[in-house]
Design a protein around this motif. Structure first.
Motif, PDB file in Angstrom:
ATOM      1  N   TYR A   1     -18.750 -29.437 -43.388  1.00  0.00           N
ATOM      2  CA  TYR A   1     -19.501 -30.466 -44.116  1.00  0.00           C
ATOM      3  C   TYR A   1     -20.615 -31.039 -43.255  1.00  0.00           C
ATOM      4  O   TYR A   1     -21.728 -31.313 -43.742  1.00  0.00           O
ATOM      5  CB  TYR A   1     -18.549 -31.570 -44.566  1.00  0.00           C
ATOM      6  CG  TYR A   1     -19.246 -32.701 -45.287  1.00  0.00           C
ATOM      7  CD1 TYR A   1     -19.727 -32.536 -46.579  1.00  0.00           C
ATOM      8  CD2 TYR A   1     -19.441 -33.941 -44.668  1.00  0.00           C
ATOM      9  CE1 TYR A   1     -20.377 -33.567 -47.246  1.00  0.00           C
ATOM     10  CE2 TYR A   1     -20.082 -34.971 -45.321  1.00  0.00           C
ATOM     11  CZ  TYR A   1     -20.557 -34.783 -46.615  1.00  0.00           C
ATOM     12  OH  TYR A   1     -21.207 -35.809 -47.254  1.00  0.00           O
ATOM     13  N   THR A   2     -20.350 -31.204 -41.973  1.00  0.00           N
ATOM     14  CA  THR A   2     -21.389 -31.719 -41.069  1.00  0.00           C
ATOM     15  C   THR A   2     -22.597 -30.788 -41.052  1.00  0.00           C
ATOM     16  O   THR A   2     -23.750 -31.242 -41.133  1.00  0.00           O
ATOM     17  CB  THR A   2     -20.814 -31.896 -39.656  1.00  0.00           C
ATOM     18  OG1 THR A   2     -19.795 -32.897 -39.687  1.00  0.00           O
ATOM     19  CG2 THR A   2     -21.892 -32.322 -38.666  1.00  0.00           C
ATOM     20  N   HIS A   3     -22.355 -29.480 -40.913  1.00  0.00           N
ATOM     21  CA  HIS A   3     -23.473 -28.527 -40.943  1.00  0.00           C
ATOM     22  C   HIS A   3     -24.239 -28.614 -42.262  1.00  0.00           C
ATOM     23  O   HIS A   3     -25.471 -28.535 -42.285  1.00  0.00           O
ATOM     24  CB  HIS A   3     -22.950 -27.104 -40.755  1.00  0.00           C
ATOM     25  CG  HIS A   3     -22.602 -26.752 -39.345  1.00  0.00           C
ATOM     26  ND1 HIS A   3     -23.535 -26.734 -38.329  1.00  0.00           N
ATOM     27  CD2 HIS A   3     -21.418 -26.400 -38.764  1.00  0.00           C
ATOM     28  CE1 HIS A   3     -22.954 -26.377 -37.195  1.00  0.00           C
ATOM     29  NE2 HIS A   3     -21.664 -26.185 -37.433  1.00  0.00           N
TER      30      HIS A   3
ATOM     31  N   LEU B   1     -29.914 -34.046 -49.551  1.00  0.00           N
ATOM     32  CA  LEU B   1     -28.923 -33.181 -50.165  1.00  0.00           C
ATOM     33  C   LEU B   1     -28.655 -33.700 -51.574  1.00  0.00           C
ATOM     34  O   LEU B   1     -28.442 -34.897 -51.771  1.00  0.00           O
ATOM     35  CB  LEU B   1     -27.631 -33.185 -49.341  1.00  0.00           C
ATOM     36  CG  LEU B   1     -26.444 -32.386 -49.886  1.00  0.00           C
ATOM     37  CD1 LEU B   1     -26.787 -30.907 -49.981  1.00  0.00           C
ATOM     38  CD2 LEU B   1     -25.199 -32.594 -49.015  1.00  0.00           C
ATOM     39  N   ASP B   2     -28.687 -32.808 -52.539  1.00  0.00           N
ATOM     40  CA  ASP B   2     -28.426 -33.174 -53.935  1.00  0.00           C
ATOM     41  C   ASP B   2     -27.132 -33.984 -54.014  1.00  0.00           C
ATOM     42  O   ASP B   2     -26.064 -33.507 -53.593  1.00  0.00           O
ATOM     43  CB  ASP B   2     -28.307 -31.891 -54.764  1.00  0.00           C
ATOM     44  CG  ASP B   2     -28.130 -32.162 -56.252  1.00  0.00           C
ATOM     45  OD1 ASP B   2     -27.599 -33.223 -56.626  1.00  0.00           O
ATOM     46  OD2 ASP B   2     -28.525 -31.289 -57.049  1.00  0.00           O
ATOM     47  N   PRO B   3     -27.172 -35.219 -54.547  1.00  0.00           N
ATOM     48  CA  PRO B   3     -25.955 -36.053 -54.596  1.00  0.00           C
ATOM     49  C   PRO B   3     -24.797 -35.377 -55.326  1.00  0.00           C
ATOM     50  O   PRO B   3     -23.630 -35.562 -54.944  1.00  0.00           O
ATOM     51  CB  PRO B   3     -26.422 -37.312 -55.333  1.00  0.00           C
ATOM     52  CG  PRO B   3     -27.897 -37.374 -55.089  1.00  0.00           C
ATOM     53  CD  PRO B   3     -28.359 -35.954 -55.028  1.00  0.00           C
ATOM     54  N   ALA B   4     -25.088 -34.588 -56.350  1.00  0.00           N
ATOM     55  CA  ALA B   4     -24.014 -33.911 -57.084  1.00  0.00           C
ATOM     56  C   ALA B   4     -23.337 -32.861 -56.201  1.00  0.00           C
ATOM     57  O   ALA B   4     -22.115 -32.697 -56.241  1.00  0.00           O
ATOM     58  CB  ALA B   4     -24.575 -33.270 -58.349  1.00  0.00           C
ATOM     59  N   VAL B   5     -24.132 -32.168 -55.397  1.00  0.00           N
ATOM     60  CA  VAL B   5     -23.573 -31.186 -54.479  1.00  0.00           C
ATOM     61  C   VAL B   5     -22.750 -31.878 -53.404  1.00  0.00           C
ATOM     62  O   VAL B   5     -21.641 -31.445 -53.061  1.00  0.00           O
ATOM     63  CB  VAL B   5     -24.698 -30.340 -53.849  1.00  0.00           C
ATOM     64  CG1 VAL B   5     -24.153 -29.438 -52.747  1.00  0.00           C
ATOM     65  CG2 VAL B   5     -25.397 -29.499 -54.906  1.00  0.00           C
ATOM     66  N   ASP B   6     -23.285 -32.975 -52.879  1.00  0.00           N
ATOM     67  CA  ASP B   6     -22.565 -33.741 -51.861  1.00  0.00           C
ATOM     68  C   ASP B   6     -21.217 -34.217 -52.411  1.00  0.00           C
ATOM     69  O   ASP B   6     -20.170 -34.097 -51.755  1.00  0.00           O
ATOM     70  CB  ASP B   6     -23.430 -34.930 -51.440  1.00  0.00           C
ATOM     71  CG  ASP B   6     -22.946 -35.572 -50.146  1.00  0.00           C
ATOM     72  OD1 ASP B   6     -21.927 -35.113 -49.592  1.00  0.00           O
ATOM     73  OD2 ASP B   6     -23.596 -36.527 -49.691  1.00  0.00           O
ATOM     74  N   GLU B   7     -21.216 -34.721 -53.626  1.00  0.00           N
ATOM     75  CA  GLU B   7     -19.984 -35.202 -54.250  1.00  0.00           C
ATOM     76  C   GLU B   7     -18.983 -34.062 -54.438  1.00  0.00           C
ATOM     77  O   GLU B   7     -17.780 -34.224 -54.181  1.00  0.00           O
ATOM     78  CB  GLU B   7     -20.308 -35.847 -55.599  1.00  0.00           C
ATOM     79  CG  GLU B   7     -19.108 -36.445 -56.312  1.00  0.00           C
ATOM     80  CD  GLU B   7     -19.479 -37.107 -57.628  1.00  0.00           C
ATOM     81  OE1 GLU B   7     -18.552 -37.467 -58.384  1.00  0.00           O
ATOM     82  OE2 GLU B   7     -20.686 -37.269 -57.899  1.00  0.00           O
ATOM     83  N   ALA B   8     -19.481 -32.906 -54.852  1.00  0.00           N
ATOM     84  CA  ALA B   8     -18.593 -31.766 -55.057  1.00  0.00           C
ATOM     85  C   ALA B   8     -17.990 -31.285 -53.740  1.00  0.00           C
ATOM     86  O   ALA B   8     -16.806 -30.913 -53.681  1.00  0.00           O
ATOM     87  CB  ALA B   8     -19.362 -30.631 -55.737  1.00  0.00           C
TER      88      ALA B   8
END
Length: 518
Positions: free
Chosen positions: A186-188, A494-501
């Motif tokens: 996730y960090t990367h 980073l797209d918030p939806a991608v981050d949430e997923a």
């Protein structure tokens, strides 16, 4: 050869100037060489090493331990399998690799402008990998944490001459062993938009890598022209030298191969203990192990991208400690680079290696003696290009900045000599003539900003100015530099939806099993 044209600029705040120079904004996706390779063996010598590697396959064999499926794949391919020992007919591995392994491939990055070409005339510089400790001159040596891991990913993101985010830059030992890979991935993905490496410490962790990459890349995961996954992850599959692959590495390799993700097959060798003490013997064993691993990947999924790796260090025959920057490993690197080009696969080796515990003169000299062969020999994926200290046990903050600077110099060297009309500079010579200087001529005025590589941490001032500025040595200047970089860091969007997923996937996986230190 065509020079990379993609360029990306970081946030405006990253261009603010400090006393140590501006945080560089322009990012070079990868290096493309325009200089010849330095080669140490002729056709006869290379053919001899290849013959000896085939002899190892045929007479000695390679152990594939703890993986019945791997053994069956080899049986079906025509190998002689006795227990866990696999003996391959002469030429089998060569045929499997050359029939399907790509000569060059693109690893996708979250930001397409940062995609990297792995193979051919290209060099990708990658941070060091696998260090349990971290070091800086303020706090000294200590175990790495998630905060340290995040810091190094940010530093790699901000370093123009590091083209890749890397993998396990340091071990965040404040997290459970069986779950920390999720936070590292996730960090990367969150703090950098460069390409990154996957987890290999368990097949399930490789599967987590693939699933998180699938979430991150979304529609880009599948190539519509081939209907196969694009190569979005590259991972390090080490042989357990001498001549052994264990079930952990084999399991991870199968996961990545089946998902069309890239595997770097690297024998990890301390010559004298894990291979013969000679360059030719170590090269033959390295080639045999690497070819066996790459051929195995092709048995799992023909066409899956592979990289031939070589990590060969010498060792002190008095103490048994690994040594770096010595001439024999450089010779192994040069030989293995030639062999990779003949085989037709990308090559991984080199970096900025040292046994020093500090970012001192030993660290600088040993790292330079590794990095220059990396550049001249033709390494495509230069793992351990920045941060390596203490034989890979420690990731150094100051060393990271110093090494990234050196990698930038190597990228300039690889560009070779500019023979364009501007490069010839005949207009300047005509304008200035005998007995004058070039400082004010039109050509100098047009080119001075980019005329020479400019280091952000070296000191070229007079003694008096250096003395007035605090008498700082290189490590002290690098210390100030990494702090400036982190203070001015801004995460790529980073797209918030991608981050949430991604976070939801991590939460689900962490809740599925208890914490463990294995």
């Amino acid at each position: 050869m065509t020079a990379p044209t993609a360029r990306r600029r970081t946030r405006a705040s990253s261009a603010r100037r400090s006393g140590l120079g501006a945080v560089q904004a322009e990012v070079l996706p990868y290096a493309t060489r325009r200089i010849p390779y330095f080669e140490v063996l002729d056709e006869e010598g290379l053919a001899l090493i290849e013959h000896n590697a085939d002899t190892i396959h045929e007479e000695v064999g390679i152990d594939f331990r703890g993986d019945a499926e791997a053994l069956q794949l080899w049986r079906d391919a025509g190998a002689d399998v006795q227990g866990e020992r696999v003996r391959m007919p002469r030429g089998l591995c060569l045929r499997l690799i050359q029939d399907s392994a790509p000569r060059q491939f693109t690893q996708q990055a979250r930001n397409p402008a940062r995609n990297v070409e792995i193979g051919g005339a290209h060099t990708v510089h990658v941070p060091a990998y696998g260090c349990p400790f971290v070091y800086d001159i303020d706090k000294g040596r200590r175990y790495g944490t998630l905060e340290d891991f995040q810091n190094f990913v940010k530093l790699a993101y901000l370093s123009p001459s590091l083209h890749h985010s890397g993998g396990t830059i340091c071990e965040p030992v404040d997290l459970p062993v069986n779950k920390r890979h999720l936070d590292m991935l996730y960090t990367h993905m969150k703090y950098s938009d460069k390409a990154f490496m996957g987890s290999v410490t368990h097949p399930d962790r490789a599967r987590d890598t693939v699933e998180m990459a699938r979430i991150l890349f979304g529609e880009r995961w599948i190539d519509p022209e081939t209907d196969k996954p694009r190569t979005c992850v590259i991972s390090l599959i080490n042989a357990n030298s001498p001549m052994t692959f264990d079930d952990t590495m084999l399991g991870a390799a199968k996961v990545y191969a089946r998902a069309n993700q890239a595997c770097i097959i690297t024998p990890f060798i301390l010559a004298g203990a894990m291979s013969p003490v000679t360059v030719a013997g170590t090269a033959a064993q390295t080639l045999a192990e690497a070819m066996a691993g790459m051929a195995f990947v092709q048995l799992v999924n023909p066409g899956a991208p592979v990289v031939m790796g070589s990590f060969a260090s010498s060792m002190s025959m008095q103490s048994g400690a690994p040594t770096f920057g010595t001439p024999e490993p450089a010779l192994v690197l040069y030989v293995m680079a030639q062999l990779a080009r003949r085989l037709g696969v990308p090559f991984r080796s080199g970096g900025s290696l040292t046994a020093s515990k500090l970012p001192d003169a030993q660290a600088a000299s040993e790292s330079a003696n590794t990095l220059l062969p990396t550049t001249l020999g033709g390494v495509n994926f230069a793992l351990h290009s920045a941060g390596w200290l203490e034989g890979g046990l420690a990731m150094g903050y100051e060393k990271f900045v110093m090494d990234a600077d050196q990698a930038g110099m190597m990228q300039t060297l690889l560009k070779g000599v500019d023979l364009s009309e501007n490069g010839q500079a005949m207009d300047a010579i005509r304008e200035v003539g005998p007995g004058k200087h070039f400082l004010g001529c039109a050509h100098t005025q047009a080119n001075f900003k980019e005329a020479f590589y400019r280091s952000p941490i070296t000191d070229n001032n007079s003694f008096e100015q250096w003395n007035a500025d605090g008498r700082l040595d290189m490590a002290q200047r690098a210390n100030a530099r990494w702090k400036t970089l982190l203070a001015e860091y801004e995460a790529p969007p980073l797209d918030p939806a991608v981050d949430e997923a991604l976070q939801a996937y991590m939460a689900t996986r962490k809740a599925a099993f208890p914490d463990s230190n294995v």
